[in-house]
Design a protein around this motif. Structure first.
Motif, PDB file in Angstrom:
ATOM      1  N   GLY A  35      -8.094   2.383   2.351  1.00 56.26           N
ATOM      2  CA  GLY A  35      -7.763   3.571   3.129  1.00 56.26           C
ATOM      3  C   GLY A  35      -7.201   3.243   4.499  1.00 56.26           C
ATOM      4  O   GLY A  35      -6.730   2.133   4.774  1.00 56.26           O
ATOM      5  N   LEU A  36      -7.221   4.237   5.387  1.00 56.51           N
ATOM      6  CA  LEU A  36      -6.667   4.094   6.733  1.00 56.51           C
ATOM      7  C   LEU A  36      -7.724   3.596   7.720  1.00 56.51           C
ATOM      8  O   LEU A  36      -8.894   3.952   7.621  1.00 56.51           O
ATOM      9  N   ASN A  37      -7.260   2.757   8.656  1.00 58.50           N
ATOM     10  CA  ASN A  37      -8.139   2.174   9.674  1.00 58.50           C
ATOM     11  C   ASN A  37      -9.424   1.619   9.076  1.00 58.50           C
ATOM     12  O   ASN A  37     -10.541   1.953   9.524  1.00 58.50           O
ATOM     13  N   PRO A  38      -9.315   0.772   8.075  1.00 59.61           N
ATOM     14  CA  PRO A  38     -10.525   0.246   7.423  1.00 59.61           C
ATOM     15  C   PRO A  38     -11.393  -0.583   8.354  1.00 59.61           C
ATOM     16  O   PRO A  38     -12.603  -0.681   8.142  1.00 59.61           O
TER      17      PRO A  38
ATOM     18  N   ALA B 196     -10.903 -11.439  -1.563  1.00 58.25           N
ATOM     19  CA  ALA B 196     -10.901 -10.268  -0.695  1.00 58.25           C
ATOM     20  C   ALA B 196      -9.613  -9.490  -0.922  1.00 58.25           C
ATOM     21  O   ALA B 196      -8.516 -10.051  -0.853  1.00 58.25           O
ATOM     22  N   LEU B 197      -9.737  -8.173  -1.174  1.00 58.81           N
ATOM     23  CA  LEU B 197      -8.581  -7.329  -1.418  1.00 58.81           C
ATOM     24  C   LEU B 197      -8.631  -6.090  -0.532  1.00 58.81           C
ATOM     25  O   LEU B 197      -9.703  -5.639  -0.117  1.00 58.81           O
ATOM     26  N   TYR B 198      -7.447  -5.551  -0.269  1.00 58.68           N
ATOM     27  CA  TYR B 198      -7.306  -4.235   0.353  1.00 58.68           C
ATOM     28  C   TYR B 198      -6.680  -3.305  -0.662  1.00 58.68           C
ATOM     29  O   TYR B 198      -5.756  -3.696  -1.392  1.00 58.68           O
ATOM     30  N   GLY B 199      -7.154  -2.074  -0.728  1.00 60.71           N
ATOM     31  CA  GLY B 199      -6.543  -1.071  -1.589  1.00 60.71           C
ATOM     32  C   GLY B 199      -6.235   0.185  -0.797  1.00 60.71           C
ATOM     33  O   GLY B 199      -7.163   0.867  -0.334  1.00 60.71           O
ATOM     34  N   TYR B 200      -4.965   0.492  -0.614  1.00 60.14           N
ATOM     35  CA  TYR B 200      -4.627   1.745   0.062  1.00 60.14           C
ATOM     36  C   TYR B 200      -5.062   2.929  -0.785  1.00 60.14           C
ATOM     37  O   TYR B 200      -5.303   4.010  -0.291  1.00 60.14           O
TER      38      TYR B 200
ATOM     39  N   ASP C  47       2.450  10.057   2.174  1.00 62.58           N
ATOM     40  CA  ASP C  47       1.912   9.601   3.462  1.00 62.58           C
ATOM     41  C   ASP C  47       2.994   8.939   4.312  1.00 62.58           C
ATOM     42  O   ASP C  47       2.808   7.843   4.860  1.00 62.58           O
ATOM     43  N   ASP C  48       4.120   9.622   4.463  1.00 66.99           N
ATOM     44  CA  ASP C  48       5.262   9.024   5.146  1.00 66.99           C
ATOM     45  C   ASP C  48       4.983   8.671   6.602  1.00 66.99           C
ATOM     46  O   ASP C  48       5.587   7.752   7.147  1.00 66.99           O
ATOM     47  N   ASN C  49       4.097   9.391   7.236  1.00 60.47           N
ATOM     48  CA  ASN C  49       3.823   9.149   8.658  1.00 60.47           C
ATOM     49  C   ASN C  49       2.487   8.437   8.878  1.00 60.47           C
ATOM     50  O   ASN C  49       1.989   8.404  10.005  1.00 60.47           O
ATOM     51  N   ALA C  50       1.943   7.886   7.829  1.00 60.10           N
ATOM     52  CA  ALA C  50       0.635   7.235   7.941  1.00 60.10           C
ATOM     53  C   ALA C  50       0.709   5.976   8.803  1.00 60.10           C
ATOM     54  O   ALA C  50       1.689   5.228   8.760  1.00 60.10           O
ATOM     55  N   THR C  51      -0.323   5.756   9.582  1.00 58.96           N
ATOM     56  CA  THR C  51      -0.478   4.521  10.348  1.00 58.96           C
ATOM     57  C   THR C  51      -1.894   4.012  10.114  1.00 58.96           C
ATOM     58  O   THR C  51      -2.773   4.742   9.673  1.00 58.96           O
ATOM     59  N   GLY C  52      -2.106   2.742  10.413  1.00 55.65           N
ATOM     60  CA  GLY C  52      -3.451   2.196  10.284  1.00 55.65           C
ATOM     61  C   GLY C  52      -3.798   1.727   8.892  1.00 55.65           C
ATOM     62  O   GLY C  52      -4.972   1.584   8.564  1.00 55.65           O
ATOM     63  N   TYR C  53      -2.770   1.473   8.061  1.00 52.96           N
ATOM     64  CA  TYR C  53      -3.067   0.920   6.739  1.00 52.96           C
ATOM     65  C   TYR C  53      -2.835  -0.586   6.747  1.00 52.96           C
ATOM     66  O   TYR C  53      -2.012  -1.108   7.507  1.00 52.96           O
TER      67      TYR C  53
ATOM     68  N   ALA D 259      -5.981  -2.552  16.370  1.00 50.72           N
ATOM     69  CA  ALA D 259      -4.850  -2.086  15.570  1.00 50.72           C
ATOM     70  C   ALA D 259      -5.037  -0.602  15.332  1.00 50.72           C
ATOM     71  O   ALA D 259      -6.146  -0.160  15.030  1.00 50.72           O
ATOM     72  N   GLY D 260      -3.975   0.155  15.507  1.00 55.37           N
ATOM     73  CA  GLY D 260      -4.069   1.597  15.304  1.00 55.37           C
ATOM     74  C   GLY D 260      -5.022   2.279  16.246  1.00 55.37           C
ATOM     75  O   GLY D 260      -5.591   3.322  15.924  1.00 55.37           O
ATOM     76  N   GLY D 261      -5.247   1.676  17.423  1.00 58.97           N
ATOM     77  CA  GLY D 261      -6.154   2.268  18.398  1.00 58.97           C
ATOM     78  C   GLY D 261      -7.614   1.995  18.136  1.00 58.97           C
ATOM     79  O   GLY D 261      -8.479   2.521  18.845  1.00 58.97           O
ATOM     80  N   CYS D 262      -7.916   1.162  17.142  1.00 54.57           N
ATOM     81  CA  CYS D 262      -9.303   0.841  16.803  1.00 54.57           C
ATOM     82  C   CYS D 262      -9.518  -0.662  16.873  1.00 54.57           C
ATOM     83  O   CYS D 262      -8.632  -1.444  16.495  1.00 54.57           O
TER      84      CYS D 262
END
Length: 318
Positions: free
Chosen positions: A141-144, A169-173, A179-185, A298-301
């Motif tokens: 997800g976002l900002n994991p 270790a994996l990441y899954g969006y 989600d054209d404007n998504a950030t933090g992925y 990253a992404g403010g976090c």
């Protein structure tokens, strides 16, 4: 060479809102080298997915997400297993069969809300063996890096490595809509020598040649006695050397204030080094399986913005 990938995608053939064409278009915009189709309990989009994604210049990886009451499992590669077979009493056997057929079997979002909020989204299986499980989504997800749920999965995964398991270790969006404007992925990066195709992507996951990152790719190596070890490799116990990190995609100055950490999965001991101009190194003695991570914003976090799969140690505890 490291390749930016998204290994958890859905289309209108299950509960996604994107057609295969839309998915391919968005994947191209995000700069993925490969994406995996993991629709819930169906393979109906596979043929169009392969043709459309390949035409876009992206490597297609066929798969499915076994979506059950006790957990979600992404299976990369084609198997003859019917998802309806997967349950408490059959889980280990289904995973073993899938692995024997060449698939990479991965635990999806293990610590997401489960029943009654989202039945099946929490991983409640208790495998008799983890030998045939290739990877685990420690981030999703976002900002994991700011998620309490992902923090639990990261702790769960590190605990498994510390007791001797070998799991990438994996990441899954868990991509369902544009989600054209998504950030933090983030993204999963796969280390692949030679041509990238479905087979090499699956092999990289099974070999633990992965890292997850919100700040782009990175070259990571442990240099000891003139030899170079990357994630998924096995170094000799007691090897003395240096862990070297070079961030590939960070703009000049963007990595200032980031810190490299090298963590022993068994003892929890860490060594650290500041990152300057995207580069860092730390002296290290390899006694047990260890991993590399980067902390920063990253992404403010603030949090762990890059996490590698382990480098294992021969003669140590993995």
């Amino acid at each position: 060479m490291w390749h930016k990938c998204e290994l958890h995608c859905h289309t209108m053939h299950s509960d996604g809102s994107m057609s295969v064409d839309m998915l391919a278009d968005r994947a191209l915009r995000r700069g993925y080298s490969a994406i995996a189709l993991t629709d819930h309990n169906t393979l109906s989009a596979t043929e169009s997915f392969v043709a459309t994604v390949a035409k876009a210049g992206i490597t297609p990886v066929c798969g499915i997400e076994w979506t059950t009451f006790y957990g979600h499992i992404t299976v990369l590669g084609t198997t003859d297993i019917d998802w309806r077979e997967v349950s408490i009493g059959t889980f280990d056997e289904c995973v073993r069969r899938a692995a024997e057929q060449g698939a990479a079997v991965n635990i999806a979002h293990p610590d997401r809300w489960g029943y009654p909020v989202g039945a099946g989204c929490h991983f409640d299986y208790a495998p008799d063996s983890w030998d045939n499980i290739a990877g685990m989504e420690v981030y999703w997800g976002l900002n994991p890096h700011a998620s309490e749920h992902c923090a639990r999965s990261l702790k769960r995964w590190r605990g498994l490595i510390g007791r001797g398991e070998r799991i990438a270790a994996l990441y899954g969006y868990d991509w369902h809509k544009p989600d054209d404007n998504a950030t933090g992925y983030a993204a999963t990066y796969l280390a692949i020598e030679g041509e990238i195709d479905e087979t090499s992507c699956i092999a990289a996951v099974r070999a633990g040649r992965t890292l997850i990152s919100l700040i782009g790719g990175a070259d990571i190596a442990f240099i000891a006695d003139g030899k170079e070890y990357i994630v998924g490799d096995e170094a000799p116990k007691g090897a003395v050397g240096k862990v070297k990190l070079k961030l590939i995609d960070c703009e000049a100055g963007a990595a200032e204030g980031y810190t490299l950490y090298v963590t022993d999965f068994v003892t929890g001991e860490r060594v650290s080094s500041g990152i300057r101009c995207g580069v860092a190194e730390a002296e290290y003695v390899a006694n047990n399986a260890f991993g590399i991570s980067v902390e920063g914003s990253a992404g403010g976090c603030f949090g762990e913005v890059l996490i590698s799969s382990p480098i294992y140690v021969k003669g140590g505890k993995v």
